[in-house]
Design a protein around this motif. Structure first.
Motif, short mmCIF file in Angstrom:
data_model
loop_
_atom_site.label_atom_id
_atom_site.label_comp_id
_atom_site.label_asym_id
_atom_site.label_seq_id
_atom_site.Cartn_x
_atom_site.Cartn_y
_atom_site.Cartn_z
N ALA A 136 14.10 28.15 -4.92
CA ALA A 136 14.94 27.24 -5.21
C ALA A 136 14.53 25.82 -4.98
O ALA A 136 13.75 25.80 -3.73
N GLN A 137 14.64 24.81 -5.67
CA GLN A 137 14.13 23.42 -5.70
C GLN A 137 12.61 23.49 -4.97
O GLN A 137 12.24 22.87 -3.84
N PRO A 138 11.87 24.04 -6.01
CA PRO A 138 10.51 23.87 -5.58
C PRO A 138 9.71 22.32 -5.30
O PRO A 138 10.27 21.67 -6.02
N ASN A 139 8.80 22.62 -4.59
CA ASN A 139 8.08 21.06 -4.55
C ASN A 139 6.99 21.06 -5.62
O ASN A 139 6.08 21.95 -5.89
N TRP A 140 7.43 20.06 -6.68
CA TRP A 140 6.74 19.74 -7.77
C TRP A 140 5.76 19.00 -7.80
O TRP A 140 4.87 18.45 -8.58
N ARG A 141 5.56 18.09 -6.45
CA ARG A 141 4.69 16.90 -6.28
C ARG A 141 3.43 16.98 -6.04
O ARG A 141 2.21 16.57 -6.46
N ASP A 142 3.02 18.02 -4.94
CA ASP A 142 1.86 18.19 -4.45
C ASP A 142 0.96 19.40 -4.84
O ASP A 142 0.46 19.18 -5.90
N ASP A 143 0.76 20.47 -4.03
CA ASP A 143 -0.37 21.44 -4.40
C ASP A 143 0.43 22.51 -5.30
O ASP A 143 -0.12 23.44 -5.45
N LEU A 144 1.62 22.44 -5.53
CA LEU A 144 2.42 23.50 -6.37
C LEU A 144 2.36 24.80 -5.71
O LEU A 144 2.41 25.78 -6.48
N ARG A 145 2.31 25.00 -4.57
CA ARG A 145 2.17 26.30 -3.87
C ARG A 145 3.56 27.11 -3.97
O ARG A 145 3.39 28.06 -4.06
N ASP A 146 4.71 25.98 -4.06
CA ASP A 146 6.09 26.99 -4.22
C ASP A 146 6.06 27.70 -5.81
O ASP A 146 6.76 28.81 -5.78
N PHE A 147 5.06 27.39 -6.56
CA PHE A 147 5.22 28.02 -8.06
C PHE A 147 4.11 28.99 -8.01
O PHE A 147 4.22 29.72 -8.87
N ARG A 148 3.52 29.17 -6.87
CA ARG A 148 2.40 30.30 -6.83
C ARG A 148 2.89 31.40 -5.84
O ARG A 148 2.27 32.72 -5.79
N LYS A 149 3.82 30.90 -4.90
CA LYS A 149 3.93 31.69 -3.57
C LYS A 149 4.47 33.18 -4.08
O LYS A 149 4.24 34.21 -3.25
N LEU A 150 5.31 33.33 -5.21
CA LEU A 150 5.82 34.95 -5.45
C LEU A 150 4.85 35.63 -6.36
O LEU A 150 5.10 36.48 -6.68
N GLY A 151 3.91 34.76 -7.04
CA GLY A 151 3.00 35.43 -7.62
C GLY A 151 3.53 35.56 -9.13
O GLY A 151 4.25 34.52 -9.52
N ARG A 152 2.88 36.34 -9.94
CA ARG A 152 3.35 36.66 -11.32
C ARG A 152 4.39 37.82 -11.42
O ARG A 152 4.19 38.80 -11.07
N PRO A 153 5.29 37.28 -12.35
CA PRO A 153 6.63 38.22 -12.46
C PRO A 153 6.00 39.17 -13.50
O PRO A 153 5.19 38.84 -14.32
#
Length: 638
Positions: free
Chosen positions: A62-79
């Motif tokens: 929910a509400q991932p941080n899109w500005r910086d290192d994009l870790r929120d987009f990586r944190k759960l891995g690949r579906p």
């Protein structure tokens, strides 16, 4: 006693929460522009619970941080199967910006109302990031932002015509409208081993076909003017809208194709309207009805507003020109069963902070529960965008008795002190001249019960305007109905010894509306003793009739010109008439009435004559469009 939940009762939002369930990976990972509230009023929760019910492992970011290192987009891995992306419960631009394109200071769908937790167009931003990080994983987009932008559309905030959001985001598949049925089919076919690229025949989805790739031929395909043709000729965009609106509200729709540069956007026809069993299945899933524990100690305003409310149906057959409800949910009413509604009421009464008051028992329009056509065969052939404008369809069974019975059963619950109706009410259904005596009596009884039992001191209704020509463009009933309803409201209050207020909503700067119309609105509402509070400047949102008139300057169904106040100063001049009773606006209003040649309205507004030396000798010509007005703006209200 309030039910106690474990952390595993929510969809996992972190790797740690996935491990607590014994998962090494998720089948589907959802990205949402809203905070994660596990409640049937929040789209991401519904999507997650639907897929979970199909046997999939679903996680949510929910509400991932899109500005910086994009870790929120990586944190759960690949579906294992796909990513799902939604901007949230509202179009992000409506959520973030005012009608004057000013950045809002608060976001009701974010903890503590922070306004910096989502980008503009999260559907596009999130999808592009995911495609960059995981180029081989399919991305499915949905929600109202994607749904209403599936084809060429006018974007008010960029003030330009934009292509399908599929072209901008490069998503693999778009689900439009309410997503339960397409999600069910997609999940089942993937679980059966079918590859993702074979899903392009699923109803209620849209996708891109590159130039040179063959598109299966359908005899009844509708080919719209291309995006480039619409850029060159606004009338073609207006003509496209008519086809889109008809197909969006048609029981048996056709497939739509539109070329954009080197690709073709394919929009498959929608599923038929959901039946009661299907709607119940969606609402009866094991929601905790609470924000995720990660938000403990923080307030999510949108949740606070609806946590003690019940939604009893979906869809709206009002067809208001400025409203996106029918474009997204459809005009056919999909109602829940009494048992499903009463089960949810019971859940609410068990909440720790429940004090006995349901804040709303309603829907997109509060009084459309269980209403449908007498003869479904007629409805299947119908192409009217509204069942009640310009008049109530004779095939519409507008029976208020099922809703009356439901409300009375709710009120009999021992823990319910009072149930309020906060959703918009259609006055035209209450005032309609029913030939059937039982229907007339039911409408009258609902009106009385509404005012006596279900109002918290203030009843909100939405006449929207006073001008007959503007109301026709809005697809709203004549203003005389509001005057009649006001009279009945006061009569019922007096008969029961109540002192309650009627709060009307109005819109300024709607296509077809002029300053003179707004001045007359001020005079008429003053006569009814209203000092307006609930007002709004028209905001164009994608895929509405009013937005097409605003952008193209034509009425799509007649191609006749329609005047619209577009310049900021013209919109401000219309808006000020709402506040004729404020001393600081009086001089400006007097000057403007002189300028437009209506000094006669000055005395009616301010109860004193205007000096003759202020009289205007000439009256400016009216906009050429005046004779051709025939017709939760983004608001979902009616």
């Amino acid at each position: 006693m309030a039910k106690q939940f474990a952390l595993t009762d929510w969809l996992p939002t972190s790797k740690k929460e996935m491990e607590a369930r014994g998962w090494e990976e998720a089948d589907v990972i959802l990205f949402s522009g809203d905070a994660y509230v596990d409640h049937p009023s929040f789209g991401a929760a519904v999507v997650g619970r639907i897929l979970e019910a199909e046997g999939l492992r679903v996680a949510i970011v929910a509400q991932p941080n899109w500005r910086d290192d994009l870790r929120d987009f990586r944190k759960l891995g690949r579906p294992r199967l796909f990513f799902g992306v939604s901007a949230g419960a509202m179009d992000s631009m409506v959520n973030k910006y005012t009608a004057n394109r000013r950045l809002r200071s608060e976001d009701a769908y974010t903890p503590d109302r922070r306004s910096d937790m989502r980008p503009d167009y999260p559907t596009i931003v999130y999808t592009r990031i995911l495609k960059e990080l995981f180029p081989d994983v399919p991305v499915v987009v949905g929600g109202i932002e994607a749904s209403l932008r599936r084809l060429t559309h006018y974007d008010y905030w960029q003030d330009k015509l934009l292509p399908s959001i599929l072209c901008q985001s490069q998503a693999d598949l778009l689900i439009y409208g309410m997503g339960e049925l397409p999600l069910h089919e997609i999940a089942q076919r993937l679980l059966n081993g079918e590859p993702f690229d074979r899903l392009k025949d699923v109803r209620q989805t849209s996708y891109l076909v590159p130039k040179g790739e063959e598109i299966s031929s359908h005899e009844r395909d509708i080919r719209l003017f291309s995006h480039e043709e619409c850029l060159m000729d606004k009338r073609k965009q207006a003509q496209n809208f008519c086809q889109i609106e008809v197909q969006s509200n048609c029981y048996e729709a056709d497939r739509i194709l539109q070329t954009v540069g080197d690709v073709t956007v394919v929009v498959n026809p929608p599923f038929p309207p959901m039946n009661t069993e299907q709607v119940d299945c969606s609402f009866d899933l094991p929601y905790t009805r609470l924000p995720h524990p990660r938000y403990r100690g923080k307030v999510i305003s949108a949740y606070e507003m609806i946590k003690h409310s019940v939604n009893v149906h979906r869809g709206c057959f009002g067809g208001c020109a400025f409203c996106t409800i029918s474009a997204h949910q459809g005009k056919f009413i999909a109602s829940r069963s009494e048992s499903s509604v009463l089960h949810e009421v019971e859940q609410i009464t068990q909440m720790e902070d429940f004090k006995g008051y349901l804040s709303d028992v309603g829907g997109p329009s509060a009084n459309m529960y269980r209403m449908q056509g007498y003869d479904l065969a007629i409805c299947k052939r119908c192409q009217r965008p509204s069942c009640i404008h310009p008049n109530v369809c004779p095939n519409l069974n507008a029976d208020h008795r099922p809703l009356l019975e439901l409300l009375r059963r709710i009120d009999k619950h021992p823990k319910i002190k009072k149930s309020f109706i906060g959703s918009g009410v259609r006055m035209d259904l209450l005032l309609h001249v029913y030939k059937d005596k039982a229907l007339r009596e039911a409408a009258d009884q609902y009106t009385e019960d509404l005012i006596v039992r279900h109002v918290s001191g203030r009843l909100k209704v939405a006449p929207e305007h006073t001008s007959e020509s503007v109301l026709n463009l809005m697809r709203k009933p004549p203003f005389r109905q509001f005057a009649e309803f006001t009279k009945r409201f006061h009569q019922i209050n007096q008969a029961h010894g109540l002192r309650q207020q009627l709060i009307p909503y109005f819109i300024s700067s709607h296509p077809g509306c002029t300053e003179e119309d707004m001045a007359e609105l001020a005079v008429l509402t003053k006569k009814l003793d209203f000092k307006l509070e609930q007002i709004q400047d028209f905001t164009p949102t994608p895929m509405t009739l009013a937005t097409e008139m605003y952008y193209t300057g034509y009425h799509p169904y007649t191609l006749q010109p329609v005047y619209t106040a577009i310049k900021k100063e013209d919109k401000q001049k219309q808006h000020m008439f709402f506040f004729w009773y404020k001393r600081e606006e009086a001089d400006r209003i007097r000057r403007e009435l002189q300028r437009i040649g209506r000094p006669d309205l000055i005395a009616k507004l301010f109860d004193r004559p205007t000096p003759s030396h202020h009289q205007s000798d000439t009256r400016p010509s009216r906009p050429s469009s005046r004779p051709v007005r025939k017709g939760k703006n983004h608001r979902s209200r009616n």
